[in-house]
Design a protein around this motif. Structure first.
Motif, mmCIF file in Angstrom:
data_model
loop_
_atom_site.group_PDB
_atom_site.id
_atom_site.type_symbol
_atom_site.label_atom_id
_atom_site.label_comp_id
_atom_site.label_asym_id
_atom_site.label_seq_id
_atom_site.Cartn_x
_atom_site.Cartn_y
_atom_site.Cartn_z
ATOM 1 N N ALA A 149 0.842 -1.210 0.000
ATOM 2 C CA ALA A 149 0.000 0.000 0.000
ATOM 3 C C ALA A 149 0.872 1.253 0.000
ATOM 4 N N LEU A 150 1.968 1.228 0.772
ATOM 5 C CA LEU A 150 2.838 2.413 0.821
ATOM 6 C C LEU A 150 3.506 2.657 -0.537
ATOM 7 N N PHE A 151 3.950 1.591 -1.154
ATOM 8 C CA PHE A 151 4.567 1.707 -2.482
ATOM 9 C C PHE A 151 3.591 2.375 -3.463
ATOM 10 N N ASN A 152 2.350 1.897 -3.456
ATOM 11 C CA ASN A 152 1.351 2.477 -4.360
ATOM 12 C C ASN A 152 1.032 3.922 -4.011
ATOM 13 N N SER A 153 0.933 4.220 -2.711
ATOM 14 C CA SER A 153 0.646 5.609 -2.300
ATOM 15 C C SER A 153 1.721 6.555 -2.813
ATOM 16 N N VAL A 154 2.976 6.172 -2.587
ATOM 17 C CA VAL A 154 4.074 7.072 -2.955
ATOM 18 C C VAL A 154 4.190 7.173 -4.470
ATOM 19 N N ARG A 155 4.139 6.042 -5.143
ATOM 20 C CA ARG A 155 4.318 6.067 -6.596
ATOM 21 C C ARG A 155 3.140 6.727 -7.311
ATOM 22 N N GLN A 156 1.923 6.418 -6.845
ATOM 23 C CA GLN A 156 0.753 6.883 -7.608
ATOM 24 C C GLN A 156 0.201 8.218 -7.142
ATOM 25 N N LYS A 157 0.309 8.507 -5.836
ATOM 26 C CA LYS A 157 -0.275 9.752 -5.344
ATOM 27 C C LYS A 157 0.765 10.863 -5.204
ATOM 28 N N LEU A 158 1.972 10.507 -4.772
ATOM 29 C CA LEU A 158 2.966 11.552 -4.500
ATOM 30 C C LEU A 158 3.900 11.770 -5.685
ATOM 31 N N PHE A 159 4.431 10.711 -6.249
ATOM 32 C CA PHE A 159 5.387 10.873 -7.356
ATOM 33 C C PHE A 159 4.715 11.321 -8.662
ATOM 34 N N THR A 160 3.389 11.396 -8.673
ATOM 35 C CA THR A 160 2.698 11.935 -9.843
ATOM 36 C C THR A 160 2.466 13.444 -9.715
ATOM 37 N N LEU A 161 2.871 14.022 -8.570
ATOM 38 C CA LEU A 161 2.795 15.489 -8.415
ATOM 39 C C LEU A 161 3.926 16.116 -9.246
ATOM 40 N N PRO A 162 3.804 17.416 -9.563
ATOM 41 C CA PRO A 162 4.855 18.052 -10.370
ATOM 42 C C PRO A 162 6.232 17.967 -9.706
ATOM 43 N N ASP A 163 7.278 17.891 -10.528
ATOM 44 C CA ASP A 163 8.665 17.765 -10.064
ATOM 45 C C ASP A 163 9.035 18.768 -8.974
ATOM 46 N N ASP A 164 8.584 20.014 -9.138
ATOM 47 C CA ASP A 164 9.042 21.084 -8.263
ATOM 48 C C ASP A 164 8.286 21.196 -6.952
ATOM 49 N N VAL A 165 7.278 20.350 -6.760
ATOM 50 C CA VAL A 165 6.560 20.389 -5.474
ATOM 51 C C VAL A 165 7.544 20.026 -4.363
ATOM 52 N N LEU A 166 7.550 20.849 -3.321
ATOM 53 C CA LEU A 166 8.477 20.634 -2.205
ATOM 54 C C LEU A 166 7.909 19.605 -1.239
ATOM 55 N N VAL A 167 8.751 18.700 -0.799
ATOM 56 C CA VAL A 167 8.349 17.611 0.099
ATOM 57 C C VAL A 167 8.761 17.962 1.526
ATOM 58 N N TYR A 168 7.757 18.115 2.388
ATOM 59 C CA TYR A 168 8.011 18.391 3.809
ATOM 60 C C TYR A 168 7.563 17.194 4.626
ATOM 61 N N PRO A 169 8.503 16.422 5.172
ATOM 62 C CA PRO A 169 8.154 15.202 5.904
ATOM 63 C C PRO A 169 7.788 15.498 7.367
ATOM 64 N N ALA A 170 7.222 14.490 8.037
ATOM 65 C CA ALA A 170 6.880 14.638 9.454
ATOM 66 C C ALA A 170 8.091 14.482 10.362
ATOM 67 N N HIS A 171 9.128 13.852 9.847
ATOM 68 C CA HIS A 171 10.325 13.626 10.672
ATOM 69 C C HIS A 171 11.575 13.732 9.818
#
Ligand code: FE2
Length: 249
Positions: A149-171
């Protein structure tokens, strides 16, 4: 938008402050009990009124300050609807934005670290909780975690966002503060584009991490939107004590 990235050293958690310049209303994403007075001081310094606290997920490593903040300043508690928390004022769902003045959070369901985990897209920033960390990701062996599920979330929901979107993690445990979708897609050692699902499953299965020492108290407390257990042993008491040093971040 007014923006601050605040660091809580006990659990290495980033709390994010997002403020609307026109209305003076603000949101805090992923607050932590020991840093509540730091957050209130920062809001005051910026002249902002806290409208909402928002959770990415039911945390296992700290207790949210959502309830304490609600009691202190009347903020509303927003959390994933998936977790059906009776204490939440607003249940967040994908496709239903949360608007606070001119600040608009787009909830993205990103299960895998927990089943009810959400990320939030705000213009050109995405708050990825524990789904996607800088050069890493959250563990998948508790709270209905699931590597597929995590693999699909990251690949399909997050990595499909535009290249320049900044990633701010919780930790972050190595003093890194921000990444981008392009950077994580390219070089995340677990989830980067060259990894297959089979490789990711194997990486997560072999992590061999210790049992999280605060998980039992934290998850119970967070199901109540941030209640510290009454009988915390001394070695865990600091998770529920205010840090009194000056604001940082
Ligand atoms: Fe987590």
């Amino acid at each position: 938008m007014i923006f601050r990235q605040l660091f809580e050293p006990l659990s290495s958690t980033y709390t994010y402050l997002l403020g609307c310049e026109e209305t003076g209303k603000a949101v805090l994403i992923d607050t932590v009990v020991p840093s509540m007075s730091r957050d209130l001081a920062e809001l005051k310094r910026l002249g902002l009124e806290l409208a909402f606290t928002v959770e990415t997920h039911l945390h296992a490593d700290h207790i949210t300050a959502a309830l304490d903040l609600k009691q202190a300043v009347g903020s509303k508690i927003a959390a994933p609807a998936f977790d059906r928390l009776p204490c939440a004022d607003v249940g967040l769902e994908e496709g239903k934005p949360l608007q606070v003045g001119s600040v608009v959070l787009q909830p993205l369901h990103t299960p895998g670290h927990t089943d009810g985990h959400f990320s939030y897209l705000v213009d050109d920033r995405v708050f990825t909780g524990d789904a996607l960390l800088i050069d890493g990701c959250g563990r998948t062996d508790f709270q209905n975690g699931d590597a597929d599920a995590l693999f699909n979330s990251v690949r399909q929901k997050l990595f499909t966002l535009p290249d320049d979107v900044l990633v701010y993690p919780a930790h972050d445990y190595k003093d890194r503060r921000v990444s981008s979708i392009a950077q994580e897609r390219k070089r995340n050692p677990r989830l980067g584009e060259e990894r297959t699902l089979e490789e990711f499953r194997e990486i997560m299965a072999k992590l061999d991490l210790p049992y999280p020492k605060f998980i039992d108290s934290a998850v119970d407390g967070n199901r109540q939107c941030g209640v510290c257990p009454p009988n915390l042993p001394e070695n865990l008491a600091h998770y529920c004590r205010q840090i009194t040093e000056s604001p940082q971040g």
